[in-house]
Design an enzyme around this catalytic site. Structure first.
Site, PDB file in Angstrom:
ATOM      1  N   ARG A 247       0.839  -1.190   0.000  1.00  0.00           N
ATOM      2  CA  ARG A 247       0.000   0.000   0.000  1.00  0.00           C
ATOM      3  C   ARG A 247       0.877   1.243   0.000  1.00  0.00           C
ATOM      4  O   ARG A 247       1.871   1.319   0.723  1.00  0.00           O
ATOM      5  CB  ARG A 247      -0.909   0.015   1.235  1.00  0.00           C
ATOM      6  CG  ARG A 247      -2.133  -0.901   1.126  1.00  0.00           C
ATOM      7  CD  ARG A 247      -2.983  -0.468  -0.026  1.00  0.00           C
ATOM      8  NE  ARG A 247      -4.369  -0.854   0.081  1.00  0.00           N
ATOM      9  CZ  ARG A 247      -5.066  -1.333  -0.941  1.00  0.00           C
ATOM     10  NH1 ARG A 247      -4.485  -1.531  -2.102  1.00  0.00           N
ATOM     11  NH2 ARG A 247      -6.345  -1.601  -0.811  1.00  0.00           N
ATOM     12  N   GLU A 276      -2.419   8.772  -5.712  1.00  0.00           N
ATOM     13  CA  GLU A 276      -2.427   8.285  -7.089  1.00  0.00           C
ATOM     14  C   GLU A 276      -3.516   8.999  -7.892  1.00  0.00           C
ATOM     15  O   GLU A 276      -4.595   9.247  -7.358  1.00  0.00           O
ATOM     16  CB  GLU A 276      -2.646   6.767  -7.110  1.00  0.00           C
ATOM     17  CG  GLU A 276      -1.536   6.008  -6.412  1.00  0.00           C
ATOM     18  CD  GLU A 276      -1.773   4.496  -6.353  1.00  0.00           C
ATOM     19  OE1 GLU A 276      -2.849   4.042  -6.820  1.00  0.00           O
ATOM     20  OE2 GLU A 276      -0.900   3.779  -5.848  1.00  0.00           O
ATOM     21  N   HIS A 295       0.454   1.461 -10.446  1.00  0.00           N
ATOM     22  CA  HIS A 295      -0.447   0.588  -9.688  1.00  0.00           C
ATOM     23  C   HIS A 295      -1.161  -0.404 -10.620  1.00  0.00           C
ATOM     24  O   HIS A 295      -2.391  -0.570 -10.579  1.00  0.00           O
ATOM     25  CB  HIS A 295      -1.481   1.412  -8.917  1.00  0.00           C
ATOM     26  CG  HIS A 295      -2.064   0.665  -7.740  1.00  0.00           C
ATOM     27  ND1 HIS A 295      -2.584   1.276  -6.630  1.00  0.00           N
ATOM     28  CD2 HIS A 295      -2.196  -0.674  -7.503  1.00  0.00           C
ATOM     29  CE1 HIS A 295      -3.026   0.375  -5.774  1.00  0.00           C
ATOM     30  NE2 HIS A 295      -2.802  -0.829  -6.279  1.00  0.00           N
TER      31      HIS A 295
END
Length: 334
Positions: A247, A276, A295
């Site tokens: 994370r 993000e 990601h």
């Protein structure tokens, strides 16, 4: 179903893979992409929900979960089509309820293990420098490193960590440590992928020795900024590489940037970030010896297929009143 902001098209495509199961077991399906759509549902429809399924990328899950827990006594199960559950347990009413939460544990493990293997080779074989020389049409020899002489510490040793360790040890012949809050809570199979599985009390020892430190921590209260200068980067070898596939908020990004700029550590491999998309002005973009992916390390062409098959199996369990697989501990946050 709580679906991503673009709507239910992708979700419907995924559910088509398990259509026979759904046709047999589900009486009615409803899809919402935001709270406006949810609020347009009749009170009768809202209170008829037994199962809430949340797809990766959903933005309305928190509000829907809260309303269901508070106002719908028929709600019996929440399932996440992703692995992380921090957004779910942030809803206090749900966290404190008896409603079970399951997730897609294991669905992304193999592909993330491969990504970590890529990160190892990217740095050990100096790919960034060779790619730059190719762009410059420059013939310049540089010795490469032998991966089998390297070591890896996997921090947060669960399903994904085990997939990383398996490739590192069995594929590359690396020395591997797994670091886990409770090392006794580890299967013999997962132990076999490591030279040692240790507790958090051994964290400093193993990161001092490791050539690659891989973060696979969930986002919970005590993992916020877990990887920082004091705890981690200052303890690592100057040549060591830090990776994060867990994370984004588990890393203190300012400390990581400083560690990279000052040569405290040798490089990084990053797929997740605190915010993000990663801002264009973020210094990580321009730092050498840093591999960045947006990601997406868990995605392949059949992305999320395994997740819906897992859900179908669990749906059979639910209807048959059997124990649910991948049951999460809402209090712990994973």
């Amino acid at each position: 179903y709580c679906v991503p902001p673009k709507g239910s098209a992708q979700t419907l495509g995924l559910l088509e893979k398990i259509k026979p199961t759904l046709d047999k077991l589900i009486e009615k399906q409803t899809f919402v992409k935001d709270m406006d759509e949810y609020n347009q549902l009749s009170e009768e429809d809202k209170k008829s929900v037994d199962i809430l399924v949340v797809q990766l990328g959903t933005t309305c899950a928190g509000g829907v979960i809260k309303d269901q827990v508070v106002n719908n006594k028929n709600m019996k199960w929440v399932h996440s089509l992703s692995s992380g559950i921090d957004g779910y347990v942030a809803v206090q009413e749900f966290k404190e309820s008896d409603i079970p939460l399951t997730n897609a544990k294991g669905a992304f493990s193999s592909i993330l293990g491969e990504f970590v293997a890529l990160g190892v080779l990217y740095h050990a074989k100096h790919l960034e420098r060779f790619m730059q020389r190719k762009a410059e049409k420059k013939w310049e020899i540089e010795p490469m490193e032998v991966v089998s002489t390297k070591s890896m510490a996997v921090i947060g040793y669960g399903d994904i960590g085990a997939a990383c360790a398996k490739i590192a040890k069995n594929g590359f012949g690396m020395k591997v440590w797994g670091v886990k809050r409770n090392p006794n809570d580890c299967s013999e199979l997962y132990k076999s992928y490591c030279d040692e599985v240790v507790g958090n009390d051994q964290y400093e020892r193993v990161i001092k020795e490791a050539d690659f430190v891989v973060g696979v921590l969930p986002k919970v209260a005590d993992t916020e900024d877990f990887f920082n200068m004091e705890s981690t980067f200052s303890k690592m070898k100057e040549s060591a590489v830090f990776m994060n596939i867990g994370r984004g908020p588990t890393v203190h990004e300012e400390d990581l940037i400083k560690a990279l700029k000052d040569g405290v550590i040798g490089g990084a491999v990053l797929d997740v970030f605190k915010k993000e998309p990663l801002a264009q002005e973020n210094e990580l973009w321009s730092l050498p010896n840093v591999l960045i992916t947006p990601h997406c390390a868990q995605q392949d062409k059949e992305f999320m297929s395994d997740c819906v098959f897992q859900f179908a199996e669990n749906l059979e369990n639910f209807i048959a009143d059997k124990p649910l697989s991948n049951l999460c501990d809402k209090k712990k946050g994973y």
